[in-house]
Write a protein that holds these residues in place. Structure first.
Motif, PDB file in Angstrom:
ATOM      1  N   PRO A 246      50.688 -18.725  65.138  1.00  0.00           N
ATOM      2  CA  PRO A 246      51.252 -17.426  65.518  1.00  0.00           C
ATOM      3  C   PRO A 246      52.756 -17.506  65.735  1.00  0.00           C
ATOM      4  O   PRO A 246      53.309 -18.568  66.034  1.00  0.00           O
ATOM      5  N   MET A 247      53.404 -16.379  65.569  1.00  0.00           N
ATOM      6  CA  MET A 247      54.836 -16.261  65.830  1.00  0.00           C
ATOM      7  C   MET A 247      55.134 -14.793  66.105  1.00  0.00           C
ATOM      8  O   MET A 247      54.609 -13.913  65.432  1.00  0.00           O
ATOM      9  N   SER A 248      55.942 -14.547  67.115  1.00  0.00           N
ATOM     10  CA  SER A 248      56.253 -13.168  67.491  1.00  0.00           C
ATOM     11  C   SER A 248      57.746 -12.995  67.673  1.00  0.00           C
ATOM     12  O   SER A 248      58.486 -13.980  67.862  1.00  0.00           O
ATOM     13  N   VAL A 249      58.178 -11.733  67.611  1.00  0.00           N
ATOM     14  CA  VAL A 249      59.571 -11.410  67.888  1.00  0.00           C
ATOM     15  C   VAL A 249      59.623 -10.290  68.920  1.00  0.00           C
ATOM     16  O   VAL A 249      58.732  -9.440  68.975  1.00  0.00           O
ATOM     17  N   LEU A 250      60.656 -10.345  69.741  1.00  0.00           N
ATOM     18  CA  LEU A 250      60.955  -9.274  70.687  1.00  0.00           C
ATOM     19  C   LEU A 250      62.290  -8.672  70.288  1.00  0.00           C
ATOM     20  O   LEU A 250      63.252  -9.407  70.042  1.00  0.00           O
ATOM     21  N   LEU A 251      62.341  -7.375  70.241  1.00  0.00           N
ATOM     22  CA  LEU A 251      63.601  -6.674  70.025  1.00  0.00           C
ATOM     23  C   LEU A 251      63.786  -5.738  71.213  1.00  0.00           C
ATOM     24  O   LEU A 251      62.902  -4.920  71.490  1.00  0.00           O
ATOM     25  N   PHE A 252      64.885  -5.906  71.938  1.00  0.00           N
ATOM     26  CA  PHE A 252      65.088  -5.021  73.083  1.00  0.00           C
ATOM     27  C   PHE A 252      66.507  -4.471  73.092  1.00  0.00           C
ATOM     28  O   PHE A 252      67.438  -5.076  72.549  1.00  0.00           O
ATOM     29  N   ASP A 253      66.611  -3.320  73.712  1.00  0.00           N
ATOM     30  CA  ASP A 253      67.868  -2.572  73.730  1.00  0.00           C
ATOM     31  C   ASP A 253      68.109  -2.082  75.162  1.00  0.00           C
ATOM     32  O   ASP A 253      67.171  -1.681  75.865  1.00  0.00           O
ATOM     33  N   LEU A 254      69.359  -2.124  75.613  1.00  0.00           N
ATOM     34  CA  LEU A 254      69.683  -1.661  76.957  1.00  0.00           C
ATOM     35  C   LEU A 254      69.649  -0.138  77.002  1.00  0.00           C
ATOM     36  O   LEU A 254      70.207   0.535  76.133  1.00  0.00           O
ATOM     37  N   ASP A 255      69.001   0.381  78.017  1.00  0.00           N
ATOM     38  CA  ASP A 255      68.828   1.832  78.136  1.00  0.00           C
ATOM     39  C   ASP A 255      70.114   2.506  78.611  1.00  0.00           C
ATOM     40  O   ASP A 255      70.749   2.054  79.562  1.00  0.00           O
ATOM     41  N   ARG A 256      70.469   3.590  77.953  1.00  0.00           N
ATOM     42  CA  ARG A 256      71.625   4.410  78.314  1.00  0.00           C
ATOM     43  C   ARG A 256      72.893   3.567  78.515  1.00  0.00           C
ATOM     44  O   ARG A 256      73.679   3.786  79.426  1.00  0.00           O
ATOM     45  N   PHE A 257      73.079   2.626  77.600  1.00  0.00           N
ATOM     46  CA  PHE A 257      74.239   1.744  77.754  1.00  0.00           C
ATOM     47  C   PHE A 257      75.553   2.483  77.514  1.00  0.00           C
ATOM     48  O   PHE A 257      76.588   2.127  78.076  1.00  0.00           O
ATOM     49  N   LYS A 258      75.524   3.508  76.688  1.00  0.00           N
ATOM     50  CA  LYS A 258      76.749   4.278  76.451  1.00  0.00           C
ATOM     51  C   LYS A 258      77.251   4.903  77.751  1.00  0.00           C
ATOM     52  O   LYS A 258      78.462   4.988  77.975  1.00  0.00           O
ATOM     53  N   GLU A 259      76.309   5.315  78.602  1.00  0.00           N
ATOM     54  CA  GLU A 259      76.717   5.888  79.880  1.00  0.00           C
ATOM     55  C   GLU A 259      77.414   4.843  80.760  1.00  0.00           C
ATOM     56  O   GLU A 259      78.302   5.173  81.542  1.00  0.00           O
TER      57      GLU A 259
END
Length: 391
Positions: free
Chosen positions: A225-238
């Motif tokens: 098995p192999m997995s990836v996580l993709l995450f993004d900071l919420d409301r970073f423009k603010e």
């Protein structure tokens, strides 16, 4: 501590184990006939035993032991040379020390370049022949003037020429080594620039793409098995609009440190672009990957509170399936990340709901388990943040 220092300290310990008994044997057999041996060899043996103790229990002091040994051996050699030339017949003394001189001083020159940087080694290795020449000429020239036999002086000059040629050769090798080391360091610096993000210090997208391709190929070949996580900071423009870009940069650095603390040596975490990060998790199935994502999500929230600019992050988790291209795997994680953003942010999503299904409302998320793979041709991925859906 650098591995090369550990290897060198071990090599020196072996040399000391052989050298100390040899020195003691020479002292026992020659102390009656050679006063210099009788006085200096016990001192040298005691020094080497002390150096061996330091190397055994404090290998981090290897460089200090090297420099001290270079100075001690050089001093003992010059004392021996001075005693032989000025303690009796200079010509006989010169004949006594000549065989050892041809060996000792070149070896000391080599040792000087091992334990010192090139500039310091040049100064010290030039000083040694200069001092030995002064000691030798101050004894041999008066003797040659009195007897008319200049053969010892001529031999000394020939030896000094030989020594100078040897030192030039050693110095040229040292310069070549320095240049090779400089080129290697520059190549490493350029590699880091090409594969690392200058703001966070994490690997950049180019490096992550290479790692992802290798892991996809490995997972496909080994069936693991192999997995990836993709995450993004919420409301970073603010964050940037309210606190400024400097504060935003600080948040990115805090996030990088927080998530890196939750990875293993075989994992790869890096900045995918902007405020988006990718994590590659070899030998990790979806359930374990979701657990990692939850820990990272909590770490992002906790780690940025201390900076005074708290932020949250939304995660998409995708597990590799045989035959899936690396780009498609990231695209799947990206869709899940978008779903996490749409469902309220600060969540982990690891499934896409079938289009015909609607989420159940009014159900507590506490204690819910991972949803199971749909049996009716759904997406085949699971979710963490919502309970299994009703038909």
């Amino acid at each position: 501590m650098p591995t090369r220092l550990v290897r060198r300290s071990r090599a020196y310990l072996i040399g000391i184990a052989v050298g100390v008994p040899t020195i003691i044997g020479i002292w026992l057999t020659q102390r009656a006939d050679d006063h210099v041996v009788g006085v200096t060899y016990p001192v040298l043996a005691v020094y080497l035993l002390g150096a061996g103790w330091v190397l055994r229990y404090r290998p981090d002091l290897t460089r200090a032991v090297e420099r001290t040994t270079f100075a001690a051996v050089s001093l003992l050699w010059l004392l021996r040379l001075g005693f032989e030339l000025h303690g009796g017949d200079p010509v006989a003394g010169w004949q006594q020390v000549t065989p050892w001189t041809f060996i000792t001083l070149p070896l000391l020159a080599l040792l000087g370049y091992v334990v010192h940087d090139t500039a310091a080694a040049l100064r010290r290795t030039v000083m040694l022949p200069l001092v030995s020449s002064v000691l030798s000429l101050s004894a041999l020239v008066p003797a040659a003037t009195a007897t008319g036999d200049w053969s010892a002086v001529i031999e000394l000059v020939r030896y000094e020429v030989y020594l100078m040629v040897t030192m030039v050769f050693v110095h040229a090798l040292a310069l070549h080594k320095d240049e090779a080391a400089r080129i290697q360091l520059e190549a490493e610096r350029l590699r880091l620039l090409a594969h690392h993000d200058s703001l966070t210090g994490l690997p950049n997208r180019r490096y992550l793409e290479e790692v992802l391709e290798r892991n996809v190929a490995s997972a496909d070949r080994a069936g693991r098995p192999m997995s990836v996580l993709l995450f993004d900071l919420d409301r970073f423009k603010e964050v940037n609009d309210t606190h400024g870009h400097a504060a935003g940069d600080g948040v990115l650095r805090d996030v990088a440190r927080s998530v890196a603390a939750h990875t293993r040596p075989l994992d790869a975490v890096g900045r995918w672009g902007g405020e988006e990060f990718l994590v590659v998790l070899p030998d990790t199935d979806r359930e374990a990957a979701v657990a990692v994502a939850e820990r990272m999500r909590a770490a992002v929230a906790e780690g940025t509170v201390s900076s005074g600019v708290p932020v949250t992050a939304s995660f998409g988790v995708a597990q590799y399936r045989s035959g899936t291209a690396a780009a498609d795997l990231v695209a799947e994680a990206d869709e899940l990340l978008y779903a996490a953003k749409s469902s309220g942010r600060d969540t982990v999503r690891s499934t896409r709901l079938p289009a015909a299904r609607a989420p159940v409302t009014g159900v507590s998320l506490a204690g819910t388990e991972l949803g199971v793979t749909p049996a009716d041709g759904g997406s085949g991925v699971e979710r963490r943040d919502e309970p299994a859906q009703q038909p």
